[in-house]
Design a protein around this motif. Sequence first.
Motif, PDB file in Angstrom:
ATOM      1  N   PHE A 235      42.731 124.611  57.274  1.00  0.00           N
ATOM      2  CA  PHE A 235      43.036 123.314  56.318  1.00  0.00           C
ATOM      3  C   PHE A 235      42.149 123.778  55.323  1.00  0.00           C
ATOM      4  CE2 PHE A 235      40.561 121.613  59.761  1.00  0.00           C
ATOM      5  CZ  PHE A 235      40.913 122.202  61.010  1.00  0.00           C
ATOM      6  N   THR A 236      40.799 123.858  54.813  1.00  0.00           N
ATOM      7  CA  THR A 236      40.011 123.492  54.154  1.00  0.00           C
ATOM      8  C   THR A 236      39.303 124.971  52.858  1.00  0.00           C
ATOM      9  OG1 THR A 236      38.229 124.029  55.358  1.00  0.00           O
ATOM     10  CG2 THR A 236      38.685 121.630  55.113  1.00  0.00           C
TER      11      THR A 236
ATOM     12  N   TRP B  34      42.249 128.039  69.912  1.00  0.00           N
ATOM     13  CA  TRP B  34      42.576 126.052  69.958  1.00  0.00           C
ATOM     14  C   TRP B  34      43.425 126.418  71.542  1.00  0.00           C
ATOM     15  CZ3 TRP B  34      43.242 126.175  64.817  1.00  0.00           C
ATOM     16  CH2 TRP B  34      42.003 125.151  63.970  1.00  0.00           C
TER      17      TRP B  34
ATOM     18  N   GLU C  15      37.814 112.939  62.849  1.00  0.00           N
ATOM     19  CA  GLU C  15      37.528 113.869  61.963  1.00  0.00           C
ATOM     20  C   GLU C  15      37.949 112.528  60.251  1.00  0.00           C
ATOM     21  OE1 GLU C  15      39.955 116.189  61.900  1.00  0.00           O
ATOM     22  OE2 GLU C  15      40.691 116.352  60.293  1.00  0.00           O
TER      23      GLU C  15
ATOM     24  N   GLN D  97      45.748 113.481  59.557  1.00  0.00           N
ATOM     25  CA  GLN D  97      45.721 113.971  58.281  1.00  0.00           C
ATOM     26  C   GLN D  97      47.278 113.638  56.992  1.00  0.00           C
ATOM     27  OE1 GLN D  97      43.196 116.901  56.381  1.00  0.00           O
ATOM     28  NE2 GLN D  97      41.723 117.231  57.962  1.00  0.00           N
TER      29      GLN D  97
ATOM     30  N   SER E  57      42.647 116.685  63.476  1.00  0.00           N
ATOM     31  CA  SER E  57      43.667 117.057  61.860  1.00  0.00           C
ATOM     32  C   SER E  57      44.686 116.730  61.788  1.00  0.00           C
ATOM     33  CB  SER E  57      42.851 118.285  62.134  1.00  0.00           C
ATOM     34  OG  SER E  57      41.519 118.727  61.901  1.00  0.00           O
TER      35      SER E  57
ATOM     36  N   ALA F  89      37.813 117.097  53.899  1.00  0.00           N
ATOM     37  CA  ALA F  89      38.004 115.968  54.983  1.00  0.00           C
ATOM     38  C   ALA F  89      37.221 116.827  55.802  1.00  0.00           C
ATOM     39  CB  ALA F  89      39.467 117.305  55.603  1.00  0.00           C
ATOM     40  N   PHE F  90      36.609 116.033  57.258  1.00  0.00           N
ATOM     41  CA  PHE F  90      35.517 116.846  58.057  1.00  0.00           C
ATOM     42  C   PHE F  90      36.151 116.082  59.180  1.00  0.00           C
ATOM     43  CE2 PHE F  90      34.740 112.436  56.185  1.00  0.00           C
ATOM     44  CZ  PHE F  90      34.500 111.823  57.917  1.00  0.00           C
ATOM     45  N   GLY F  91      35.347 116.761  60.540  1.00  0.00           N
ATOM     46  CA  GLY F  91      35.644 116.715  61.896  1.00  0.00           C
ATOM     47  C   GLY F  91      34.621 116.680  62.968  1.00  0.00           C
TER      48      GLY F  91
ATOM     49  N   ARG G 116      42.862 120.032  75.546  1.00  0.00           N
ATOM     50  CA  ARG G 116      42.024 121.692  75.144  1.00  0.00           C
ATOM     51  C   ARG G 116      42.601 121.801  75.954  1.00  0.00           C
ATOM     52  NH1 ARG G 116      38.355 122.909  70.354  1.00  0.00           N
ATOM     53  NH2 ARG G 116      39.150 121.486  68.724  1.00  0.00           N
TER      54      ARG G 116
ATOM     55  N   PHE H 243      37.500 127.240  57.439  1.00  0.00           N
ATOM     56  CA  PHE H 243      38.292 126.660  58.691  1.00  0.00           C
ATOM     57  C   PHE H 243      39.872 127.111  57.847  1.00  0.00           C
ATOM     58  CE2 PHE H 243      35.150 124.401  59.812  1.00  0.00           C
ATOM     59  CZ  PHE H 243      35.112 124.382  60.875  1.00  0.00           C
TER      60      PHE H 243
ATOM     61  N   HIS I  36      43.383 119.082  67.822  1.00  0.00           N
ATOM     62  CA  HIS I  36      42.613 117.995  67.481  1.00  0.00           C
ATOM     63  C   HIS I  36      42.624 117.349  66.929  1.00  0.00           C
ATOM     64  CE1 HIS I  36      44.142 121.759  63.881  1.00  0.00           C
ATOM     65  NE2 HIS I  36      44.646 120.797  64.735  1.00  0.00           N
TER      66      HIS I  36
ATOM     67  N   GLN J 169      37.566 112.727  69.346  1.00  0.00           N
ATOM     68  CA  GLN J 169      37.552 113.968  67.986  1.00  0.00           C
ATOM     69  C   GLN J 169      36.684 112.282  66.912  1.00  0.00           C
ATOM     70  OE1 GLN J 169      39.696 116.755  66.552  1.00  0.00           O
ATOM     71  NE2 GLN J 169      37.811 118.530  67.048  1.00  0.00           N
TER      72      GLN J 169
ATOM     73  N   GLY K 229      32.854 120.476  61.279  1.00  0.00           N
ATOM     74  CA  GLY K 229      32.804 121.311  60.335  1.00  0.00           C
ATOM     75  C   GLY K 229      33.628 120.183  59.191  1.00  0.00           C
ATOM     76  N   CYS K 230      33.209 120.786  57.774  1.00  0.00           N
ATOM     77  CA  CYS K 230      34.002 120.253  56.947  1.00  0.00           C
ATOM     78  C   CYS K 230      34.664 120.609  56.129  1.00  0.00           C
ATOM     79  CB  CYS K 230      32.860 119.356  55.936  1.00  0.00           C
ATOM     80  SG  CYS K 230      31.384 120.572  55.858  1.00  0.00           S
ATOM     81  N   GLY K 231      35.281 120.778  54.887  1.00  0.00           N
ATOM     82  CA  GLY K 231      35.445 121.918  53.471  1.00  0.00           C
ATOM     83  C   GLY K 231      36.733 120.840  52.368  1.00  0.00           C
TER      84      GLY K 231
HETATM   85  N1  DAH Z   1      40.248 119.919  63.217  1.00  0.00           N
HETATM   86  C1  DAH Z   1      38.757 121.224  63.420  1.00  0.00           C
HETATM   87  C2  DAH Z   1      39.007 121.302  64.999  1.00  0.00           C
HETATM   88  O1  DAH Z   1      39.096 121.020  65.872  1.00  0.00           O
HETATM   89  C3  DAH Z   1      37.621 120.438  63.077  1.00  0.00           C
HETATM   90  C4  DAH Z   1      37.871 120.439  61.483  1.00  0.00           C
HETATM   91  C5  DAH Z   1      37.421 120.954  60.755  1.00  0.00           C
HETATM   92  C6  DAH Z   1      38.414 119.186  60.732  1.00  0.00           C
HETATM   93  C7  DAH Z   1      37.160 121.079  59.572  1.00  0.00           C
HETATM   94  C8  DAH Z   1      37.996 119.524  59.478  1.00  0.00           C
HETATM   95  C9  DAH Z   1      37.333 120.127  58.855  1.00  0.00           C
HETATM   96  O2  DAH Z   1      38.746 117.893  58.780  1.00  0.00           O
HETATM   97  O3  DAH Z   1      37.307 119.950  57.696  1.00  0.00           O
HETATM   98  O4  DAH Z   1      37.629 122.153  65.215  1.00  0.00           O
END
Ligand code: DAH
Length: 343
Positions: free
Chosen positions: A256-257, A158, A216, A178, A175, A311-313, A200, A254, A173, A214, A288-290
């Motif tokens: 955070f996941t 980033w 999230e 969260q 995130s 979580a996902f984004g 960014r 990622f 982002h 985004q 993206g997720c996890g």
């Molecule tokens: N924050 C990530 C980004 O900006 C996207 C993301 C990926 C968010 C995975 C999430 C996650 O919550 O689980 O590229």
Amino acid sequence: MTIAIDFDQIERDTLTALTATTDSATLQKWRIANLGRSSPVVAALGTLGTLSKEERRAFGQRGNQAKQALEQAFEAAAQRTSQAELTRDLAAGSLDVTAPGRRRGRGRLHPATQTLRRIYAIFAEMGFQIYRSRDVETDEFNFGLLNIPPHHPARDMWDTFYTTTPNVILRTHTSPGQIHVMRERCPEPIRVILPGMCYRYEQITARSEIQFYQVEGLAVGRHITMADLKGTLTAFAHALFGPQVRTRFRSDHFPFTEPSAEMDVECFVCDGKGCPVCKQSGWLEILGCGMVHPVVLENGGYDPREFSGFAFGMGPQRITMLMHKIEDIRYFFANDVRFLEQF
Ligand code: DAH
């Protein structure tokens, strides 16, 4: 006393004048002169009281007759005049009632807003609330609490806008939201989406802007597993792209996941056969997720031995670009109606 007034003469003269009248201004003048309080006929009728009984009867009758004749003639002339004026106006072209109407410019929602609202509706049906989180963040929330320590190479993902206040940045982002929502809701279970603008410090090109949306997502609770993540996101993809669309999850990383994944959907432009939009792969990367990293859960106040979450984004503009085959992300902020009116 006899009044020297010749009703026959008056009728003849005034009615001739009336026939020649074709505009309402002259008509009004005629009315005042011939039916007004000081007009000869009305004034003569006003003197009835001064006449003897015998005179009064005949004079009154004739006078009223004359007055009525003038009134009727006036009504007829008024109608004729207004009709003549309308015809004249139309001929003069001040209003062409046969011309096609001018269409009014109609407002509509920006294509990115349309996609955002569809995403909100789909997750709302699955019980997700919308949580708004700040655009201006601290380094700690944007990185540190999301398991990205200073100097960690993952920060290279980033490119950040720093402010002149130390540690205050524009979020790169959504995130960090969260952490905010977890700290606010802990120890309650959570099911939220966090939409908003991210920033960014990047070269602006057809594929990247310095600001973009985004969405999230975060679910925290007891016994949440990877199956919940896959089920929720697959249901989302079916609702947005159609029930026939296939999805796949690829492992990714990622901070955070853990584990982390990318979700792809079958290319809806070519139905998976391969085309320029999916770069011949048949798949489109959507998000993206996890599973929320134990350190992140802990930073939000949840004990990772008791709680888990996913979580996902995703980038709704990227999704909009894929759905409408928009080739340049810069159109979204260019404010050009030729682009906007297509949606
Ligand atoms: N924050 C990530 C980004 O900006 C996207 C993301 C990926 C968010 C995975 C999430 C996650 O919550 O689980 O590229």
